[in-house]
Design a protein around this motif. Structure first.
Motif, PDB file in Angstrom:
ATOM      1  N   TYR A 336       0.815  -0.985  -0.118  1.00  0.00           N
ATOM      2  CA  TYR A 336      -0.106  -0.070  -0.069  1.00  0.00           C
ATOM      3  C   TYR A 336       0.858   1.282  -0.014  1.00  0.00           C
ATOM      4  N   PRO A 337       0.561   2.524  -0.575  1.00  0.00           N
ATOM      5  CA  PRO A 337       1.090   3.762  -0.709  1.00  0.00           C
ATOM      6  C   PRO A 337       1.229   4.112   0.781  1.00  0.00           C
ATOM      7  N   VAL A 338       0.379   4.147   1.684  1.00  0.00           N
ATOM      8  CA  VAL A 338       0.768   4.376   3.174  1.00  0.00           C
ATOM      9  C   VAL A 338      -0.231   3.329   3.858  1.00  0.00           C
ATOM     10  N   LEU A 339       0.127   3.379   5.040  1.00  0.00           N
ATOM     11  CA  LEU A 339      -0.634   2.375   6.012  1.00  0.00           C
ATOM     12  C   LEU A 339      -2.227   2.278   6.122  1.00  0.00           C
ATOM     13  N   PRO A 340      -2.874   1.310   5.743  1.00  0.00           N
ATOM     14  CA  PRO A 340      -4.241   1.304   6.241  1.00  0.00           C
ATOM     15  C   PRO A 340      -4.695   1.276   7.529  1.00  0.00           C
ATOM     16  N   GLU A 341      -5.729   1.683   7.995  1.00  0.00           N
ATOM     17  CA  GLU A 341      -6.137   1.517   9.213  1.00  0.00           C
ATOM     18  C   GLU A 341      -5.955   0.311   9.977  1.00  0.00           C
ATOM     19  N   GLY A 342      -6.529  -0.722   9.276  1.00  0.00           N
ATOM     20  CA  GLY A 342      -6.336  -1.958   9.657  1.00  0.00           C
ATOM     21  C   GLY A 342      -5.815  -3.057   8.620  1.00  0.00           C
ATOM     22  N   TYR A 343      -4.945  -4.254   9.277  1.00  0.00           N
ATOM     23  CA  TYR A 343      -4.287  -4.920   8.309  1.00  0.00           C
ATOM     24  C   TYR A 343      -4.350  -6.356   8.962  1.00  0.00           C
ATOM     25  N   ASP A 344      -4.503  -7.424   8.396  1.00  0.00           N
ATOM     26  CA  ASP A 344      -4.511  -8.747   8.868  1.00  0.00           C
ATOM     27  C   ASP A 344      -3.415  -9.402   7.963  1.00  0.00           C
ATOM     28  N   PRO A 345      -2.409  -9.690   8.780  1.00  0.00           N
ATOM     29  CA  PRO A 345      -1.175 -10.333   8.249  1.00  0.00           C
ATOM     30  C   PRO A 345      -1.632 -11.935   7.973  1.00  0.00           C
ATOM     31  N   ALA A 346      -2.585 -12.371   8.505  1.00  0.00           N
ATOM     32  CA  ALA A 346      -3.051 -13.799   8.092  1.00  0.00           C
ATOM     33  C   ALA A 346      -3.469 -13.858   6.642  1.00  0.00           C
ATOM     34  N   THR A 347      -4.315 -12.641   6.355  1.00  0.00           N
ATOM     35  CA  THR A 347      -4.877 -12.851   4.861  1.00  0.00           C
ATOM     36  C   THR A 347      -4.173 -11.807   4.156  1.00  0.00           C
ATOM     37  N   ALA A 349      -4.549  -8.818   3.796  1.00  0.00           N
ATOM     38  CA  ALA A 349      -5.468  -7.515   3.443  1.00  0.00           C
ATOM     39  C   ALA A 349      -5.691  -6.624   4.279  1.00  0.00           C
ATOM     40  N   ALA A 350      -6.091  -5.384   3.527  1.00  0.00           N
ATOM     41  CA  ALA A 350      -6.461  -4.388   4.568  1.00  0.00           C
ATOM     42  C   ALA A 350      -7.791  -4.590   5.128  1.00  0.00           C
ATOM     43  N   THR A 351      -8.122  -4.486   6.387  1.00  0.00           N
ATOM     44  CA  THR A 351      -9.402  -4.674   7.022  1.00  0.00           C
ATOM     45  C   THR A 351     -10.009  -3.424   7.366  1.00  0.00           C
ATOM     46  N   ALA A 352      -9.416  -2.295   7.152  1.00  0.00           N
ATOM     47  CA  ALA A 352     -10.038  -1.122   7.368  1.00  0.00           C
ATOM     48  C   ALA A 352      -8.962  -0.234   6.093  1.00  0.00           C
TER      49      ALA A 352
END
Length: 462
Positions: A336-347, A349-352
């Motif tokens: 991602y270009p900047v950090l998303p509010e939420g992230y799941d390292p297991a998937t 994917a950005a969760t927020a």
């Protein structure tokens, strides 16, 4: 902004050990750019939102944080010590004059959070006072703290109620998350030190002790607690919201006041976190949510707000783990270009998908840099990482009237929101400036910054 602006090479997000072999470079052009960006946005705030809580930089408007009918100049309060550190003294004087002439928090007629009011208003006014010695700022800080005090004093457990209406004095919020219970002690303790009235420090410590005394047999804390009964409402243990800064302030009360009770509590809680919450996913260190009673994993998703923990680990003697957790968050920037509010390292994917101009990643870069030793080649990689994030955030959040939040970091181009958050003034712009400048009003050897970036130790009068 193009890569390599200011004569600096844009470092990769995972600069790693490469900086160890490079000489310390001249970061002053980057510092000056941060200062220009803050001044540019301040001037936009003056044009569109002066005296209001927030600038809306896309629409050219303003918004309020506490009460739509009663602005309290939140941006001004949050910016005070940042303006001081950047030597923007004319702007600082303008802000203080507005506060002296206009601030009256008692007119706010809404249920306001004790936590937000404390870290933003009380903390901002206290650090402004410590920077300038303006007595009006301390008076206002004390008046606001006195509005909050009944939430502590009327509680059967000493754990504060969550809300108070400054206009009516009505308190509410029987269930309170831990961050909002515990992120009080450094502001209230500093207020006690400055006023000579111990009641603020005493109330904040009593609240934290009441929670810590209710830890599980695994020495883990839940997420939310009933203020009146002291019973856990949510038993998930986590370093992430809504707990995050509770742990920060357990360490900070030791750091700022030398209170050995907090040092002992921090060590107990940290041992439990490292034993039960740390996990490795795809070779990276993360911190899972677990059941406080049996340690079973509840969820692996992460909040960007939790990235502060890398710096806290380093401050408290766990620099290797702090490095590892910072590297985990840095790896997200490959996606991602900047950090998303939420992230799941297991998937992966950005969760927020939004980005609220959060400062926590840069906060950890600053704290790891301070621990490693400013000026030492080994510390340079933290500045490289912070600079890379500055380039990214400026590229994707800068608009004509300042910097704005992002609604979706997964879109190309990113989709903007319309808000310059109050903490942008108090936190990451300060962190970047302190890392890139040799700020002569800041003591790099002995300092303390609150969870909101307010400097309570280390401000130099120059």
């Amino acid at each position: 902004m193009a890569a390599g602006a200011f004569g600096l090479r844009e470092s990769p997000a995972h600069a790693g050990q490469a900086a160890l072999s490079r000489p310390v470079r001249d970061w002053r052009p980057a510092a000056e750019d941060v200062r220009r960006e803050l001044l540019h946005t301040w001037n936009a705030y003056k044009r569109f939102a002066w005296g209001h809580d927030h600038l809306l930089p896309v629409s050219g408007g303003h918004g309020e944080f506490f009460d739509n009918a009663h602005p309290v100049g939140l941006t001004i309060v949050e910016a005070l010590d940042t303006l001081y550190l950047m030597r923007l003294d004319d702007e600082l004087a303008e802000g203080i004059a507005w506060i002296e002439e206009n601030l009256d928090f008692s007119t706010v007629n809404a249920d306001i959070q004790v936590f937000e009011t404390n870290i933003r208003m009380v903390g901002g006014l206290l650090s402004g006072h410590l920077a300038t010695r303006e007595p009006a700022l301390l008076r206002h800080a004390r008046r606001i703290a006195d509005i909050l005090m009944p939430c502590f004093e009327r509680s059967p457990t000493g754990i504060p109620y969550r809300f108070v209406n400054p206009s009516t004095g009505e308190i509410s919020g029987v269930t309170n998350p831990l961050a909002e219970v515990g992120t009080i002690i450094t502001e209230f303790g500093t207020l006690s030190r400055l006023t000579g009235d111990a009641k603020y420090h005493r109330a904040a410590k009593k609240a934290m002790k009441a929670v810590i005394d209710r830890r599980s047999e695994l020495d883990l804390l839940g997420t939310e607690i009933n203020v009146e009964t002291g019973r856990w409402v949510n038993g998930a243990a986590t370093i992430h919201p809504p707990v995050d800064s509770f742990f920060e302030y357990v360490w900070d009360a030791w750091d700022l006041f030398g209170d050995t009770d907090f040092r002992a509590w921090y060590e107990i809680l940290t041992r439990a976190i490292l034993e039960h919450e740390s996990t490795t996913i795809d070779g990276h260190l993360w911190f899972a949510r677990v059941d406080k009673d049996d340690g079973d994993v509840v969820a692996t998703d992460q909040s960007e707000l939790g990235s502060f923990y890398a710096g806290l680990l380093a401050q408290s003697g766990h620099r290797r783990l702090g490095d590892a957790y910072l590297a985990s968050w840095t790896s997200v920037l490959d996606r991602y270009p900047v950090l998303p509010e939420g992230y799941d390292p297991a998937t992966r994917a950005a969760t927020a998908k939004g980005n609220q101009l959060r400062p926590e990643y840069v906060d950890s870069c600053l704290n790891l840099w301070l621990v490693a030793g400013p000026g030492r080649p080994a510390a340079e990689r933290y500045r490289e990482l912070a600079y890379d994030y500055y380039v990214r955030q400026k590229r994707h959040s800068r608009v004509a009237n300042g910097w704005t939040i992002i609604e979706d970091v997964t879109a190309a181009p990113v989709r903007h929101g319309d808000l310059t958050s109050g903490y942008w003034w108090s936190e990451q712009m300060k962190y970047w400036y302190l890392m890139f400048a040799k700020a002569d009003r800041f003591d790099y050897r002995s300092n303390y910054l609150s969870t909101e970036g307010n400097v309570f130790r280390g401000l130099l009068r120059r």
